[in-house]
Design an enzyme around this catalytic site. Structure first.
Site, PDB file in Angstrom:
ATOM      1  N   LYS A  41       2.575  -4.257  -1.540  1.00  0.00           N
ATOM      2  CA  LYS A  41       3.256  -2.951  -1.678  1.00  0.00           C
ATOM      3  C   LYS A  41       2.341  -1.899  -2.314  1.00  0.00           C
ATOM      4  CE  LYS A  41       6.471  -4.658  -4.326  1.00  0.00           C
ATOM      5  NZ  LYS A  41       5.947  -6.050  -4.435  1.00  0.00           N
ATOM      6  N   SER A 109      12.379  -4.235  -5.334  1.00  0.00           N
ATOM      7  CA  SER A 109      13.737  -3.834  -4.917  1.00  0.00           C
ATOM      8  C   SER A 109      14.384  -4.945  -4.072  1.00  0.00           C
ATOM      9  CB  SER A 109      13.718  -2.501  -4.171  1.00  0.00           C
ATOM     10  OG  SER A 109      12.635  -2.342  -3.290  1.00  0.00           O
TER      11      SER A 109
HETATM   12  N1  LIG Z   1      10.539 -12.164 -12.979  1.00  0.00           N
HETATM   13  C1  LIG Z   1       9.813 -11.304 -12.256  1.00  0.00           C
HETATM   14  N2  LIG Z   1      10.086 -11.112 -10.943  1.00  0.00           N
HETATM   15  C2  LIG Z   1       9.354 -10.252 -10.240  1.00  0.00           C
HETATM   16  N3  LIG Z   1       8.332  -9.485 -10.735  1.00  0.00           N
HETATM   17  C3  LIG Z   1       8.025  -9.639 -12.046  1.00  0.00           C
HETATM   18  C4  LIG Z   1       8.749 -10.542 -12.848  1.00  0.00           C
HETATM   19  N4  LIG Z   1       8.225 -10.492 -14.103  1.00  0.00           N
HETATM   20  C5  LIG Z   1       7.241  -9.599 -14.083  1.00  0.00           C
HETATM   21  N5  LIG Z   1       7.103  -9.074 -12.850  1.00  0.00           N
HETATM   22  C6  LIG Z   1       6.163  -7.976 -12.552  1.00  0.00           C
HETATM   23  O1  LIG Z   1       6.976  -6.818 -12.368  1.00  0.00           O
HETATM   24  C7  LIG Z   1       6.727  -6.205 -11.121  1.00  0.00           C
HETATM   25  C8  LIG Z   1       8.018  -5.915 -10.365  1.00  0.00           C
HETATM   26  O2  LIG Z   1       8.656  -4.813 -10.889  1.00  0.00           O
HETATM   27  P1  LIG Z   1       9.709  -4.043  -9.999  1.00  0.00           P
HETATM   28  O3  LIG Z   1      10.231  -2.944 -10.837  1.00  0.00           O
HETATM   29  O4  LIG Z   1       9.076  -3.670  -8.713  1.00  0.00           O
HETATM   30  O5  LIG Z   1      10.822  -5.169  -9.740  1.00  0.00           O
HETATM   31  S1  LIG Z   1      12.324  -5.005  -9.262  1.00  0.00           S
HETATM   32  O6  LIG Z   1      12.338  -4.047  -8.137  1.00  0.00           O
HETATM   33  O7  LIG Z   1      13.129  -4.531 -10.393  1.00  0.00           O
HETATM   34  O8  LIG Z   1      12.751  -6.357  -8.856  1.00  0.00           O
HETATM   35  C9  LIG Z   1       5.920  -7.168 -10.312  1.00  0.00           C
HETATM   36  O9  LIG Z   1       4.983  -6.354  -9.617  1.00  0.00           O
HETATM   37  P2  LIG Z   1       4.489  -6.658  -8.127  1.00  0.00           P
HETATM   38  O10 LIG Z   1       3.743  -7.980  -8.243  1.00  0.00           O
HETATM   39  O11 LIG Z   1       3.595  -5.492  -7.839  1.00  0.00           O
HETATM   40  O12 LIG Z   1       5.651  -6.729  -7.199  1.00  0.00           O
HETATM   41  C10 LIG Z   1       5.297  -8.112 -11.331  1.00  0.00           C
HETATM   42  O13 LIG Z   1       4.019  -7.626 -11.686  1.00  0.00           O
HETATM   43  N1  LIG Z   2      -3.309  -6.570   4.643  1.00  0.00           N
HETATM   44  C1  LIG Z   2      -3.161  -6.503   3.326  1.00  0.00           C
HETATM   45  N2  LIG Z   2      -2.329  -5.582   2.789  1.00  0.00           N
HETATM   46  C2  LIG Z   2      -2.156  -5.498   1.462  1.00  0.00           C
HETATM   47  N3  LIG Z   2      -2.764  -6.285   0.544  1.00  0.00           N
HETATM   48  C3  LIG Z   2      -3.599  -7.230   1.027  1.00  0.00           C
HETATM   49  C4  LIG Z   2      -3.834  -7.380   2.417  1.00  0.00           C
HETATM   50  N4  LIG Z   2      -4.694  -8.383   2.593  1.00  0.00           N
HETATM   51  C5  LIG Z   2      -5.005  -8.840   1.362  1.00  0.00           C
HETATM   52  N5  LIG Z   2      -4.357  -8.147   0.411  1.00  0.00           N
HETATM   53  C6  LIG Z   2      -4.462  -8.394  -1.040  1.00  0.00           C
HETATM   54  O1  LIG Z   2      -3.188  -8.836  -1.500  1.00  0.00           O
HETATM   55  C7  LIG Z   2      -2.945  -8.356  -2.817  1.00  0.00           C
HETATM   56  C8  LIG Z   2      -1.654  -7.540  -2.830  1.00  0.00           C
HETATM   57  O2  LIG Z   2      -1.403  -7.129  -4.144  1.00  0.00           O
HETATM   58  P1  LIG Z   2      -0.481  -5.894  -4.478  1.00  0.00           P
HETATM   59  O3  LIG Z   2      -0.798  -4.724  -3.612  1.00  0.00           O
HETATM   60  O4  LIG Z   2      -0.557  -5.685  -5.969  1.00  0.00           O
HETATM   61  O5  LIG Z   2       0.959  -6.448  -4.061  1.00  0.00           O
HETATM   62  P2  LIG Z   2       2.382  -6.051  -4.624  1.00  0.00           P
HETATM   63  O6  LIG Z   2       2.303  -4.614  -5.077  1.00  0.00           O
HETATM   64  O7  LIG Z   2       3.322  -6.241  -3.471  1.00  0.00           O
HETATM   65  O8  LIG Z   2       2.640  -6.994  -5.752  1.00  0.00           O
HETATM   66  C9  LIG Z   2      -4.154  -7.510  -3.213  1.00  0.00           C
HETATM   67  O9  LIG Z   2      -5.038  -8.315  -3.945  1.00  0.00           O
HETATM   68  C10 LIG Z   2      -4.756  -7.147  -1.866  1.00  0.00           C
HETATM   69  O10 LIG Z   2      -6.148  -6.914  -1.923  1.00  0.00           O
END
Ligand SMILES: Nc1ncnc2c1ncn2[C@@H]1O[C@H](COP(=O)(O)OS(=O)(=O)O)[C@@H](OP(=O)(O)O)[C@H]1O
Ligand SMILES: Nc1ncnc2c1ncn2[C@@H]1O[C@H](COP(=O)(O)OP(=O)(O)O)[C@@H](O)[C@H]1O
Length: 201
Positions: A41, A109
Site C-alpha cells: 500500500k 482498513s
Molecule cells: N495488530 C496489527 N495489525 C495490523 N497492523 C499492525 C498491527 N500492529 C501494528 N501494526 C502496524 O500498523 C499499521 C497498520 O495501521 P492501519 O492504521 O493501516 O491499520 S487499520 O486500518 O486500523 O487496521 C501496519 O502498517 P502496514 O504494514 O503498512 O499495513 C503495521 O505497521
Molecule cells: N510490486 C510491488 N508493489 C509494492 N511493493 C512491492 C512490490 N514488489 C515488492 N514490494 C516490496 O514489498 C514491500 C511492501 O511494503 P509496504 O509498501 O510498506 O506495504 P504496506 O504499506 O502494505 O504494509 C516493500 O518492501 C516493497 O519494496
C-alpha cells in the site's frame, strides 16, 4: 443527538470546492489503498503520488502508520479502534477533498463496512477503492518491518490476516496484484485508470 439539537449549524463560505478544484487545475478525489500489511500500500501510494506530483497535481498521502503517530495515537488495533481509525482518516480525507486536493490513503482498513462508510461520506466518483492484492504468504516473505516475525514469535496479537480478519473488497474500482507486477507497473496501472476515467488528463 443531532447536530441541530446541539445548536451546531452548517456554515456556507465564499470559496467552494469547485472553485478550489479550478485553482488546482484538476478534480479532487481519494485513492483509497487497502490491503494486508506488507502488500505494498505505502510503496504504491507513494509511487503514484510521485507520478501525480510530476504532472503538477496537488496531493496528500495519509499513511495509516503515520497517522497513528499523531491524530490517531490514542487508538489500538481492537476492532472498535480500527473502525474509529478509519472513520477519522475518512473525515480528514473529506476535508482534503473539499480543499481540492487528490488524497491517497494507505491504510489496511480491514473491515468492508468501515471503507463503505467513508465511501458514503463522498460523492460517487470521489472514492476510488484500490485493492492492493497480495497473498499472505508473499506479504510474510517480504515482511518489510519484521512484524510477521514478531507475530510468529507471539510478540504481536490481533495481527491482520493471521489472528484478525481482513475483508477483501468485493468490487473495488482497481485491483493491483503486487505479487505479479513490479512497483512501477502497479503505479502505472493506477495512473492509467485515472486517465481512462478522466480523473486526470
Ligand atoms: N495488530 C496489527 N495489525 C495490523 N497492523 C499492525 C498491527 N500492529 C501494528 N501494526 C502496524 O500498523 C499499521 C497498520 O495501521 P492501519 O492504521 O493501516 O491499520 S487499520 O486500518 O486500523 O487496521 C501496519 O502498517 P502496514 O504494514 O503498512 O499495513 C503495521 O505497521
Ligand atoms: N510490486 C510491488 N508493489 C509494492 N511493493 C512491492 C512490490 N514488489 C515488492 N514490494 C516490496 O514489498 C514491500 C511492501 O511494503 P509496504 O509498501 O510498506 O506495504 P504496506 O504499506 O502494505 O504494509 C516493500 O518492501 C516493497 O519494496
Amino acid at each position: 443527538m443531532s447536530q441541530e439539537d446541539k445548536n451546531i449549524t452548517w456554515q456556507q463560505h465564499n470559496v467552494t470546492k469547485e472553485m478550489r478544484q479550478k485553482l488546482h487545475g484538476h478534480k479532487s478525489f481519494v485513492l483509497w489503498f487497502t490491503g494486508l500489511s506488507g502488500s505494498g500500500k505505502s510503496t504504491i501510494a507513494s509511487e503514484v503520488e510521485k507520478m501525480l506530483y510530476k504532472r503538477n497535481h496537488s496531493t496528500m498521502l495519509l499513511d495509516g502508520d503515520n497517522v497513528r503517530h499523531g491524530l490517531n495515537k490514542d487508538l489500538s488495533f481492537s476492532k472498535d479502534a480500527r473502525t474509529e481509525n478509519i472513520r477519522r482518516i475518512g473525515e480528514v480525507t473529506k476535508l482534503f477533498v473539499e480543499s481540492g486536493t487528490i488524497v491517497l490513503v494507505a491504510a489496511i482498513s480491514p473491515i468492508a463496512a468501515d471503507r463503505d462508510a467513508v465511501r458514503s461520506l463522498l460523492s460517487k466518483e470521489e472514492f476510488v477503492e484500490v485493492y492492493i492484492d497480495c497473498s499472505l504468504i508473499e506479504c510474510e516473505k517480504r515482511d518489510p518491518k519484521g512484524l510477521y516475525k514478531k507475530v510468529r514469535e507471539g510478540l504481536i496479537t490481533n495481527f491482520t490476516g493471521i489472528s484478525d480478519p481482513y475483508e477483501a473488497p468485493v468490487s473495488p474500482e482497481i485491483i493491483v496484484k503486487t505479487d505479479l507486477l513490479g512497483v512501477n507497473e502497479c503505479a502505472e496501472q493506477v495512473i492509467n485508470y485515472l486517465v481512462s476515467k478522466k480523473y486526470i488528463s
